[in-house]
Design an enzyme around this catalytic site. Structure first.
Site, short mmCIF file in Angstrom:
data_model
loop_
_atom_site.label_atom_id
_atom_site.label_comp_id
_atom_site.label_asym_id
_atom_site.label_seq_id
_atom_site.Cartn_x
_atom_site.Cartn_y
_atom_site.Cartn_z
N HIS A 183 0.80 -1.22 0.00
CA HIS A 183 0.00 0.00 0.00
C HIS A 183 0.83 1.28 0.00
O HIS A 183 0.65 2.15 -0.84
CB HIS A 183 -0.95 0.00 1.19
N HIS A 208 2.49 11.75 3.04
CA HIS A 208 3.05 10.43 3.34
C HIS A 208 4.51 10.29 2.91
O HIS A 208 4.98 9.17 2.65
CB HIS A 208 2.20 9.32 2.71
N VAL A 248 -1.08 7.60 -1.72
CA VAL A 248 -0.76 9.03 -1.83
C VAL A 248 -1.88 9.82 -2.50
O VAL A 248 -1.96 11.03 -2.37
CB VAL A 248 0.58 9.23 -2.56
N HIS A 249 -2.75 9.15 -3.25
CA HIS A 249 -3.85 9.81 -3.97
C HIS A 249 -3.32 10.72 -5.08
O HIS A 249 -3.78 11.86 -5.26
CB HIS A 249 -4.76 10.58 -3.01
#
Length: 532
Positions: free
Chosen positions: A357, A367, A395-396
């Site tokens: 992830h 992050h 992290v998007h």
């Protein structure tokens, strides 16, 4: 070798490339590391609002004991597969009574034609609960979750199936179909592997899934994001404003399973846990929903854990690792990884692909270097076995690295790719750790689930003495604040084509990022049992 690793691209070459862009082949990692690219931020960032529970796509559409939330997952080899589903409805409230899993049978009937389901397999059923010993928090217990493993399948074959309990009227599903993976070997590969990160249940998610489905993948790899206490757009409107445990809104899992069923009932999906699946509850229990709802080839790959496991798909050996379980060199996950890597025969499965992830090589402020302890513990082992590609999320936003090892450009390092769906209401990552004034403070306290503190200042290279680079690092090849999905097409033992499809390009047929990832086994394969 020095020439190969010089930056590619001068003004004449760029002008020439632009003139022939329409006909040009995608770039290749054989050309060496590409110059770092940051795509300017776009205004359109999608619609990061949860689908309401009134949306027909998330409502329960079956009655009685009829199956819903049907999903297919791979086993460790293409001769078997898992079918999962749920019967009965969940309960939510202060006092909930779990359903009896023995009430309904777990049966899959299957065959090579929709009107000839002559074979039958049985499995197991369970329920799980999410319980909170605090006033004002609502407890949850699931419907009955069924998992059935089908054995004796032929690779690369389309199978039709029904699931449910044939002994109860109306308790069997409609007929669905899925295709097994191609036979394990260096010359057979799935046609398209879709990769999605932070897959939740917002309107952004619907764009991602619709776009992904239009590319007709043979396999889906998903980094998850679902609840994390944000089951409604106003968390404090629904739950207590201050609680010792951050409650998660479990019905979102059921909504997600219903929404995804048209995809998951026909296309195998393999998942890996993330921080949003921790979902702490009474007794410090975690990951209850994640562990119960999905089927994993844990027994088949001898990990016996839902958090890390492996499987083969044609000539690819996939390894799923856990960023939120013990990854230390003395832990069970690391020992299992050593054994699993030692068994990989690269003459049979030339490609080694891993997923977890939280990224190791993200240059976004969000992050930043959060999973550094995991990287310190595991990277050298994976590098020694010639890891080819890493897929992450968290992290998007989107980012692809050059081949890298220990923050250094390395022709034998892995390509790290982080993808984001925008499946939640967290903001899209738009700032970078190397932006002026944006370098985050080093983490001061260990994360309860990710381990201790390892992200110190760099000791060598352009960022020596600093926590962040003062420019986009040379190991970062391409980054863009966009949501979407990726498609990996492995062409043969050495070439794989990677494409990043942005949500905003859904109706344009465009590709945001595209590159051939090329293996060089004669140069880089260090420790695998057999090289191609």
């Amino acid at each position: 070798q020095t020439t190969m690793w010089m930056w590619k691209g001068s003004l004449p070459l760029l002008l020439l490339a632009a003139a022939v862009a329409a006909a040009a082949e995608p770039a290749s990692t054989l050309e060496g590391p590409s110059r770092p690219v940051t795509v300017p931020l776009r205004e359109d960032r999608g619609h990061a609002v949860d689908l309401p529970d009134t949306d027909p796509r998330v409502q329960r559409r079956v009655t009685g004991w009829a199956p819903e939330q049907i999903a297919v997952a791979l086993s460790a080899a293409p001769t078997s597969a898992w079918v999962s589903w749920i019967t009965g409805d969940f309960q939510m409230g202060g006092a909930v009574k779990p359903l009896d899993p023995g009430t309904v049978g777990s049966v899959v009937r299957y065959g090579l034609a929709a009107d000839s389901l002559a074979r039958e397999a049985t499995g197991e059923a369970l329920v799980y609960s999410q319980l909170y010993p605090f006033e004002g928090l609502q407890n949850y217990t699931s419907g009955i979750i069924h998992h059935v493993r089908i054995l004796g399948l032929e690779p690369g074959t389309k199978y039709y199936y029904q699931c449910g309990d044939p002994a109860i009227p109306g308790a069997m599903s409609a007929v669905h179909a899925f295709r097994t993976m191609p036979d394990v070997g260096p010359r057979s590969y799935p046609g398209r592997i879709a990769v999605v990160g932070d897959l939740g249940l917002t309107y952004n998610t619907t764009s991602t899934v619709e776009h992904m489905a239009s590319n007709q993948p043979d396999l889906v790899y998903a980094n998850l994001y679902l609840t994390n206490g944000t089951g409604t757009d106003c968390y404090s409107c629904s739950f207590a404003k201050s609680t010792p445990i951050h409650e998660t809104y479990q019905p979102r899992w059921d909504y997600w399973g219903r929404y995804m069923e048209p995809v998951t009932s026909s296309t195998p999906m393999m998942v890996v846990e993330g921080n949003h699946e921790i979902e702490q509850q009474i007794g410090n229990k975690t990951f209850a929903a994640y562990s119960a709802r999905f089927a994993f080839p844990s027994m088949e790959s001898e990990s016996f854990s839902p958090f890390y496991y492996s499987f083969d798909a044609g000539g690819i050996h996939f390894i799923m690792l856990a960023a939120y379980a013990d990854y230390s060199k003395s832990g069970e996950q690391y020992r299992w990884l050593e054994k699993d890597l030692a068994k990989v025969d690269r003459s049979v499965t030339p490609w080694l692909v891993a997923g977890w992830h939280a990224p190791w090589y993200s240059t976004y402020k969000a992050h930043y270097r959060e999973a550094e302890c995991m990287r310190v513990a595991m990277e050298e082992l994976l590098y020694s076995y010639g890891l080819d590609i890493v897929f992450t999320g968290h992290v998007h936003a989107y980012e692809r690295s050059n081949r890298v090892f220990n923050y250094t450009l390395d022709p034998c390092g892995a390509v790290h790719i982080s993808v984001g769906d925008g499946g939640n209401r967290e903001k899209m990552a738009t700032t970078h750790a190397d932006d002026p004034g944006r370098c985050p403070e080093p983490l001061s306290t260990p994360d309860d689930f990710m381990g201790g503190f390892c992200a110190f200042n760099f000791t060598s290279g352009p960022a020596a003495g600093s926590f962040c680079w003062d420019r986009q690092p040379d190991y970062s090849a391409y980054r863009e604040s966009s949501f979407g999905h990726g498609i990996l097409e492995v062409k043969n033992e050495t070439y794989a084509l990677w494409k990043w499809h942005r949500n905003q390009d859904l109706y344009q047929g465009a590709v945001g990022d595209e590159i051939y990832i090329v293996r060089e086994p004669e140069r880089c394969l260090l420790k695998s049992s057999t090289s191609t």
